[in-house]
Enzyme design. Structure first.
Site, PDB file in Angstrom:
ATOM      1  N   ASP A  44       5.081  -3.290  -5.407  1.00  0.00           N
ATOM      2  CA  ASP A  44       4.343  -3.210  -4.147  1.00  0.00           C
ATOM      3  C   ASP A  44       5.298  -3.045  -2.969  1.00  0.00           C
ATOM      4  OD1 ASP A  44       2.085  -3.175  -2.599  1.00  0.00           O
ATOM      5  OD2 ASP A  44       1.797  -5.346  -2.599  1.00  0.00           O
ATOM      6  N   ARG A  48       4.756   0.394   3.031  1.00  0.00           N
ATOM      7  CA  ARG A  48       5.166  -0.434   4.162  1.00  0.00           C
ATOM      8  C   ARG A  48       6.663  -0.273   4.441  1.00  0.00           C
ATOM      9  NH1 ARG A  48       2.790  -5.786   1.868  1.00  0.00           N
ATOM     10  NH2 ARG A  48       2.444  -4.417   0.076  1.00  0.00           N
ATOM     11  N   GLU A  91      -7.974   1.578  -8.663  1.00  0.00           N
ATOM     12  CA  GLU A  91      -8.423   1.491  -7.271  1.00  0.00           C
ATOM     13  C   GLU A  91      -7.614   2.392  -6.332  1.00  0.00           C
ATOM     14  OE1 GLU A  91      -9.858  -1.635  -9.655  1.00  0.00           O
ATOM     15  OE2 GLU A  91      -7.748  -1.283  -9.159  1.00  0.00           O
ATOM     16  N   ASN A  92      -6.443   2.828  -6.778  1.00  0.00           N
ATOM     17  CA  ASN A  92      -5.583   3.642  -5.913  1.00  0.00           C
ATOM     18  C   ASN A  92      -6.165   5.016  -5.596  1.00  0.00           C
ATOM     19  OD1 ASN A  92      -2.402   2.407  -7.226  1.00  0.00           O
ATOM     20  ND2 ASN A  92      -3.622   1.696  -5.486  1.00  0.00           N
TER      21      ASN A  92
END
Length: 262
Positions: A44, A48, A91-92
């Site tokens: 993850d 970001r 879900e991506n």
């Protein structure tokens, strides 16, 4: 005369010659005979990381791919037998279309470009997920990797692609129902044997980067009793040192599996 043999703290030194990473691990106090057999990673923080540096999100994913290559090598050198990574969740698909397309192409390119090196390093490639729903080029690249490396005996590297833990359980139940097994004969062992990779041991250690405290639908059946290690470090910055810290933390815990350990 001074003894030139390295001194290691609180550990058993294997008989086989040590590589540089194993020496570093021993100096940290890691017991190479008590490593997690199966390491799972939720990679993850790519987006970001890129945003913080003023870069496009896809560039973060590309940097994350470089990190994955290094971590796979590090895990193999350390002596971990299985590495499973969350590459693309079910879900991506909800992400922006250009990001999804870029990710699919990036994974396909990596699967093709890295195959020769992985095969030469005795890596066995597996996948988990509904790969029949990914683009054809990616599916072909994944299948080629599986077939080429199926007899390799080194680390087993599993890419979770179009993967969801609940979807895996649903697919296992469908498999059981289709086989005609009566409900009173359904056991936890039968469900485990009906999952995507039934020969894989359950993960011992789950690592999540970028500080999020969620399981995110990853290996939720298999990870019932695995240890969780969360680091604030985003995936593109995850290093061999961070891997060693995760393993050391794992070895400092007492695994009870629901029992009482005196």
């Amino acid at each position: 005369m001074r003894n030139s043999t390295p001194q290691y703290r609180n550990t058993v030194i294997p008989a086989a010659p040590l590589n540089a990473l194993q020496v570093r691990a021993l100096n940290l106090g890691i017991n190479l005979q008590s490593l997690p057999r199966h390491l799972a990673i939720i990679m993850d923080g790519n987006g970001r990381w890129a945003k913080k540096k003023g870069l496009a999100r896809l560039l973060g994913h590309r940097e994350g791919y470089k990190t994955l290559r290094s971590v796979l090598l590090n895990a193999s050198e350390l002596g971990i037998e299985y590495l499973t990574v969350y590459a693309f969740s079910a879900e991506n698909w909800r992400r922006p279309e250009d990001e999804v397309a870029g990710l699919m192409k990036l994974i396909e390119t990596a699967a093709r470009d890295e195959l020769r090196a992985m095969h030469q390093n005795n890596v066995r490639i597996c996948v988990a997920g509904r790969i029949d729903q990914v683009p054809e080029g990616l599916r072909r690249a994944l299948i080629s990797g599986i077939e080429t490396t199926k007899d390799n005996t080194g680390i087993t590297f599993t890419l979770a692609i179009n993967y969801g833990g609940r979807a895996e359980i649903v697919d296992a139940i469908k498999k059981i129902v289709d086989s005609g097994i009566p409900s009173d004969q359904v056991t936890e062992e039968l469900v485990s044997q009906s999952l995507y990779n039934p020969s894989h041991p359950e993960p011992d250690l789950m690592v999540r980067t970028a500080g999020e405290m969620r399981w995110s639908n990853f290996l939720i059946w298999q990870s019932a009793y695995c240890e969780l290690y969360v680091t604030e470090v985003p995936w593109p910055e995850f290093s061999a040192d961070e891997l060693l810290r995760a393993v050391l933390t794992f070895q400092q815990r007492t695994r009870k599996f629901g029992a009482v350990v005196e």
